[in-house]
Scaffold this active site. Sequence first.
Site, PDB file in Angstrom:
ATOM      1  N   ASP A 431       4.080 -15.572  72.864  1.00  0.00           N
ATOM      2  CA  ASP A 431       2.616 -15.702  72.709  1.00  0.00           C
ATOM      3  C   ASP A 431       2.194 -17.068  73.260  1.00  0.00           C
ATOM      4  OD1 ASP A 431       0.008 -15.225  71.782  1.00  0.00           O
ATOM      5  OD2 ASP A 431       0.449 -15.885  69.733  1.00  0.00           O
ATOM      6  N   GLU A 434      -0.269 -18.993  78.085  1.00  0.00           N
ATOM      7  CA  GLU A 434      -1.199 -19.102  79.233  1.00  0.00           C
ATOM      8  C   GLU A 434      -0.985 -20.398  80.016  1.00  0.00           C
ATOM      9  OE1 GLU A 434      -2.119 -18.193  76.109  1.00  0.00           O
ATOM     10  OE2 GLU A 434      -2.078 -16.088  76.691  1.00  0.00           O
ATOM     11  N   ASP A 507      -6.120 -10.727  71.982  1.00  0.00           N
ATOM     12  CA  ASP A 507      -6.896 -10.662  70.744  1.00  0.00           C
ATOM     13  C   ASP A 507      -8.187  -9.868  70.884  1.00  0.00           C
ATOM     14  OD1 ASP A 507      -4.907 -12.181  69.673  1.00  0.00           O
ATOM     15  OD2 ASP A 507      -5.975 -14.084  69.881  1.00  0.00           O
TER      16      ASP A 507
HETATM   17  O1  MIG Z   1      -3.632 -18.737  67.780  1.00  0.00           O
HETATM   18  O2  MIG Z   1       0.639 -15.949  66.197  1.00  0.00           O
HETATM   19  O3  MIG Z   1      -2.691 -13.165  70.336  1.00  0.00           O
HETATM   20  O4  MIG Z   1      -1.347 -11.633  68.436  1.00  0.00           O
HETATM   21  O5  MIG Z   1      -0.955 -12.786  65.898  1.00  0.00           O
HETATM   22  C1  MIG Z   1      -3.297 -17.425  67.474  1.00  0.00           C
HETATM   23  C2  MIG Z   1      -0.629 -15.667  65.718  1.00  0.00           C
HETATM   24  C3  MIG Z   1      -1.865 -17.156  67.839  1.00  0.00           C
HETATM   25  C4  MIG Z   1      -2.412 -15.111  68.997  1.00  0.00           C
HETATM   26  C5  MIG Z   1      -1.895 -13.754  69.333  1.00  0.00           C
HETATM   27  C6  MIG Z   1      -1.843 -12.907  68.104  1.00  0.00           C
HETATM   28  C7  MIG Z   1      -0.973 -13.564  67.067  1.00  0.00           C
HETATM   29  C8  MIG Z   1      -1.497 -14.966  66.767  1.00  0.00           C
HETATM   30  N1  MIG Z   1      -1.560 -15.759  68.002  1.00  0.00           N
END
Ligand code: MIG
Length: 823
Positions: A431, A434, A507
């Site tokens: 995650d 980016e 999200d």
């Molecule tokens: O700042 O890990 O898109 O799926 O549950 C949020 C927590 C960070 C973003 C992800 C989401 C995930 C969440 N993450």
Amino acid sequence: MEEINEKGKEIIDKENIQEIVEETIQHLNNPVNDLKPIVKRYLSVVAKVQTEGNKFYFSDGEAKVEIRVVSDEIIRVRLAPHGVFLADFSYAVPVVDQKVTAFQLEEKEDHYAVSTPVITCKIRKIDFCISFVENLSQQVMSEDAEPMHWEENVDFGGYYVFATKKCMPEENFFGLGDKSGNLNLRGRRFQNWNTDAYSFGWNQDPLYRTIPFYTGLHQQAAYGIFFDNTFRSYFDFGKEDYNKTSFWSDGGELQYYYIHGPHVMDVVKRYQSVTGTHPMPPKWALGFHQCRWSYYPEKKVKEIAEGFRSRNIPCDAIYLDIDYMDGYRCFTWNKTHFPDPKKMIKELLDIGMKTVVMIDPGIKVDDDYWVFKEGKENNFFCRRSDDYYMEGHVWPGRCQFPDFTNPKVREWWGGLYKELVEMGVAGVWNDMNEPAVFGSGTFPNDVRHNFDGFRGSHRKAHNVYGTQMMRSTYDGLKKLMRNKRPFTITRAGYAGMQRYGSVWTGDNVATWEHLKMGNIQCQRMAMSGVPFCGTDIGGFSGEPDGELFTRWIQLGTFAPFMRAHSAGDTAEREPWSFGEPFTSINRKFIELRYRLLPYLYSVFWEHHRYGFPILRPMVMLEQEEMSNNYREDEFGYGDKILVCPILEQGAISRMVYLPKGQWYNFWTHELLDGGSEQHIEASIETMPLFVKAGAVIPEYPVMQYVGEKTLDEVMLNVYFADYEVKSFFFEDHGDTFAYEQDIYSEKKFIVKGDTKTLLIEQTTEGLYTVTYELYNFNIIGIPFNVKRITADDQEIKEFYVDKGGDLHFKSSKNFNVIKIFTS
Ligand code: MIG
């Protein structure tokens, strides 16, 4: 822009050039002018031509263009403004040259022509305008509206690079990775810069991923352009000027692949031949996954897992989001919540539940934390231009970030999964890659990257950071799992990311609009070379009601990647959270997912081996039908099933367009003629679903997880057709790479019917022997009274027709020809 273009056109006149250069220099030297020079430079008259194997060089005296014949249907174009090409390195394209049967360069009166047996690339002498023509039809597929041009980048060096093509009358555009909004891109402008876009909206741009590849379709013929440039890039599909399609970027090389069709399917398939296909996933990864931010402590995780088993709702994986870690430190565990992770993972596995854990790129600055220490000692973290470490705040607090564009860092990071793999973790979720940073959004532009030895600032590496993280994860897991197929999922990525795993759309929100948007997003990703994609079922933020959640499960049943996920500040959201009738309907659809799993697995193989996408938007199925340029609800799921989700609250029926040919309603077995819209009933218990006449759809019995039961037979659903239809059925071990050594079984079925007989032929390829012995046939839509059945001329005595008219019998899995007769 218009103004600048006018200026640019003057430059085409060679005489003028010295003047313009002087003007630019004056402009730059004038301290009052700290503005960027507004002068764009254009290629001018072709002055010199050179040949070097499959590469052809054309120069106007200073700038140089390389035309490289990649295959019979693919040609690459590169521009070097001052005659020197940048290093030929790409994260998207592992190998440039493919098989070419023949190619040649010819000089014509007003142009040069580089041709293959299929296409010709013409370079007009007078102004360097490039066009691509299909040899057979002489159709001009793509044509420069202006010569390629560039603008000096005073702040960073290098050039802004631009290509402007004609937007043909009635031309439409598709692809471009992850964009929200309509499937057809005509009339819009986009930007590619990977962005953490929490709760993104319709038409919000940019989002999490960058895939600078589009398909253009006009006069029923399609081609693709892949602009392989990792910098922030822009695409304009007739927005600024109705007659022009342009793409440009903030740096790097103007380099693109022209990919010929003429079918949209060919374009996508050939794009995959350039950037690679998805490896076969572990079979379990095609099951249902349950996720939440976050399930903890251990007791909760087990309760959820057992919740699936006690309610008989199939599920293969449960996810641990960031809270399983110790203070969000990657590769650690919160020992209060998870005192014995190995034991927990084993207990979950005992009931068929695989554990997938999250790993983020931000590493907490903490000298007592081994990952930070190792990274620091080895100089693995990103630095700013003045040599300070790149620091930013994310979940753990102050963090530094590994430079995943450094092969050594990737190797190291891949190895960090050792303990997780030893504990039995089955998959990894990357995650925030980016990369996302709180406050500033992402890294500053001046951060330096290794870029596999080719060096670059963050301007160049930003869009590939996520893919390189995911690559490191995938390669690391593959090694540690001793060549078992890893399961990985990423949020960010660049073209070619499909070589390293699956993706979810980020999200989203629990609204009906997002359901519609998610359907389009997955289709668009499919047309952009990323097959294994899904949305957060139910919506990440916000609260769905039972109806919305169930409609989402229904759509998700036909998403290549099927996972329910939700944010921590929302109500619990498991398939049973909304009570009846929703729980039963959700169960029914998740069961359908498992029944159709052998079909999905076969379609995945068709993707991996032949480059076909799993989801096929209508424009791909029937591009000659103009209205399909605008259709975005219905889609093909493989080439035998057509899906049309219900996307409106309260709807219990809808209009569905069926492509030409004959289709069976999956639920009622009613035979429908395609080529028009039909009104289809779809109360909440059901959704419009159709099977192509002539299809053979393999079916497994419902299992609570992949591999729960050993099969002693497989059901084959055969849908009668009075024409000939081919189907595939792929099987193998399901979790190794033995398929690379031909250890798989690929069956081809040919179904042919007429008024008196139905023939089913089978041929087998590959070295894998399936463990079951029998096929259990379910023949749908036979229009005659069945009197006799033979398998390889041996009579099959036991058969019966049920009340619904379906014919049932069994045969050996090894048959060559089955014949069903009326007399
Ligand atoms: O700042 O890990 O898109 O799926 O549950 C949020 C927590 C960070 C973003 C992800 C989401 C995930 C969440 N993450």
